[in-house]
Design an enzyme around this catalytic site. Structure first.
Site, mmCIF file in Angstrom:
data_model
loop_
_atom_site.group_PDB
_atom_site.id
_atom_site.type_symbol
_atom_site.label_atom_id
_atom_site.label_comp_id
_atom_site.label_asym_id
_atom_site.label_seq_id
_atom_site.Cartn_x
_atom_site.Cartn_y
_atom_site.Cartn_z
ATOM 1 N N ASN A 1 0.870 -1.181 0.000
ATOM 2 C CA ASN A 1 0.000 0.000 0.000
ATOM 3 C C ASN A 1 0.907 1.231 0.000
ATOM 4 O O ASN A 1 1.457 1.594 1.027
ATOM 5 C CB ASN A 1 -0.890 -0.032 1.251
ATOM 6 C CG ASN A 1 -1.735 1.220 1.403
ATOM 7 O OD1 ASN A 1 -1.837 2.034 0.475
ATOM 8 N ND2 ASN A 1 -2.345 1.372 2.572
ATOM 9 N N LYS B 1 0.124 4.255 -0.402
ATOM 10 C CA LYS B 1 -0.535 5.459 0.123
ATOM 11 C C LYS B 1 -0.273 6.642 -0.828
ATOM 12 O O LYS B 1 -0.170 6.445 -2.035
ATOM 13 C CB LYS B 1 -0.079 5.729 1.556
ATOM 14 C CG LYS B 1 -0.246 4.485 2.434
ATOM 15 C CD LYS B 1 -0.078 4.720 3.899
ATOM 16 C CE LYS B 1 -0.265 3.404 4.640
ATOM 17 N NZ LYS B 1 -0.135 3.534 6.099
ATOM 18 N N GLU C 1 -6.923 4.768 7.720
ATOM 19 C CA GLU C 1 -6.759 6.185 7.354
ATOM 20 C C GLU C 1 -8.001 6.703 6.629
ATOM 21 O O GLU C 1 -8.387 7.864 6.795
ATOM 22 C CB GLU C 1 -5.492 6.353 6.501
ATOM 23 C CG GLU C 1 -4.232 6.184 7.347
ATOM 24 C CD GLU C 1 -3.037 5.622 6.606
ATOM 25 O OE1 GLU C 1 -3.013 5.645 5.365
ATOM 26 O OE2 GLU C 1 -2.114 5.135 7.296
ATOM 27 N N GLU D 1 -5.292 -4.781 10.653
ATOM 28 C CA GLU D 1 -4.283 -3.742 10.841
ATOM 29 C C GLU D 1 -4.566 -2.962 12.120
ATOM 30 O O GLU D 1 -5.403 -2.034 12.116
ATOM 31 C CB GLU D 1 -4.309 -2.764 9.662
ATOM 32 C CG GLU D 1 -4.001 -3.416 8.331
ATOM 33 C CD GLU D 1 -3.410 -2.407 7.361
ATOM 34 O OE1 GLU D 1 -2.317 -2.667 6.852
ATOM 35 O OE2 GLU D 1 -4.031 -1.356 7.123
ATOM 36 N N GLY E 1 2.371 2.570 10.677
ATOM 37 C CA GLY E 1 3.302 3.676 10.482
ATOM 38 C C GLY E 1 3.994 4.142 11.754
ATOM 39 O O GLY E 1 4.629 5.192 11.773
HETATM 40 P P1 PGA Z 1 2.802 0.491 7.595
HETATM 41 O O1 PGA Z 1 1.345 0.660 6.950
HETATM 42 O O2 PGA Z 1 3.362 -0.808 7.084
HETATM 43 O O3 PGA Z 1 3.580 1.688 7.130
HETATM 44 O O4 PGA Z 1 2.605 0.469 9.085
HETATM 45 C C1 PGA Z 1 0.525 -0.447 6.761
HETATM 46 C C2 PGA Z 1 -0.784 0.003 6.180
HETATM 47 O O5 PGA Z 1 -1.265 1.086 6.564
HETATM 48 O O6 PGA Z 1 -1.374 -0.684 5.320
#
Ligand code: PGA
Length: 255
Positions: free
Chosen positions: A9, A11, A100, A170, A176
């Site tokens: 992902n 983003k 998010e 998640e 993050g």
């Molecule tokens: P991250 O994000 O690996 O940066 O923690 C995972 C996600 O939001 O799908």
């Protein structure tokens, strides 16, 4: 048997040139280095999907996904992208209900049920995200909260429809942040989710559902997380933005 899947992902990251470079590198590394059975899904910003598609030509293992879609097929929804549009450019997967999106764009379980319907009606595989906040975990309501996310957004589906879904657990506190759920915490939640699915759709459907873990998964912790019996791969944010790191995460899947 359920599939092992690692999805990246991206983003809201990368310019066009950077996106092209990253896809080319990942496709080559996966082709040259990954021998196990694992499906790889790359979810760049939607703007780049059409440009990136030719780079995946002839790849059976790597597919494209979007990060979101609107619940309606078309109409006056300025700035939005629909499932039929994604289908028309050959996209196979769509992430739905990422925390998010829930947090910053107010997506609700009821709205997500409609998005899931639209994605499935257009032959897309939803990667449906669920997960609790830190406070919910600390007050021990996390299992009930995540169970309700599935019930409210997915349990109206028929077993045949549900068979075309992927789930991603998640925990919000791990996204993050550099904080990863321990493999025990991930396994506990994934086993609970599988049992919840079995209670609605039967054991066979539950056993065939891929449940991915996401939240600061990286090349160091992926193999241990993916070794858990109910963890069928990962949804990777930060570590999907670098080809070498992402490939190492994919190689963390053992068959
Ligand atoms: P991250 O994000 O690996 O940066 O923690 C995972 C996600 O939001 O799908």
């Amino acid at each position: 048997m359920r599939k092992k899947i690692v999805a990246g992902n991206w983003k809201m990251n990368k310019t066009l040139d950077e996106a092209v470079a990253l896809v080319s590198e990942v496709v080559n590394m996966i082709k040259d280095e990954v021998t196990g059975e694992v499906d790889v899904v790359l979810c760049p910003p939607a703007l780049y999907l059409t440009t990136l598609k030719p780079y995946l030509e002839g790849q059976t293992r790597v597919a494209l996904g979007a990060q979101n879609c609107h619940e309606k097929a078309s109409g006056a929804y300025t700035g939005e992208i629909s499932a039929p549009m994604l289908k028309s450019i050959g996209v196979r997967y769509v992430i739905l209900g990422h925390s998010e999106r829930r947090q910053y764009f107010g997506e609700t379980n009821a709205q997500l049920a409609e998005k899931v319907n639209s994605a499935l009606a257009n032959g897309l595989t939803p990667i449906f995200c669920c997960g609790e906040s830190l406070e919910q975990r600390q007050t021990e309501v996390h299992l009930d909260f995540v169970r309700a996310q599935l019930t409210e957004s997915l349990f109206h589906l028929s077993p045949e429809q549900f068979a075309n879904l992927v789930i991603a657990y998640e925990p919000i506190w791990a996204i993050g942040t550099g904080l990863t759920a321990t493999s025990d915490q991930a396994q506990e939640m994934h086993a609970m989710l599988r049992q919840h699915i079995a209670s609605q759709y039967g054991q066979e459907v539950a056993d065939d559902t891929s449940i991915l873990y996401g939240g600061s998964a990286n090349e160091k912790n992926a193999a241990e997380l993916f070794a858990q019996p109910d963890v069928d791969g990962g949804l990777i944010g930060g570590a999907s933005l670098k080809s070498r790191e992402f490939t190492l995460v994919v190689k963390g899947v053992k068959n």
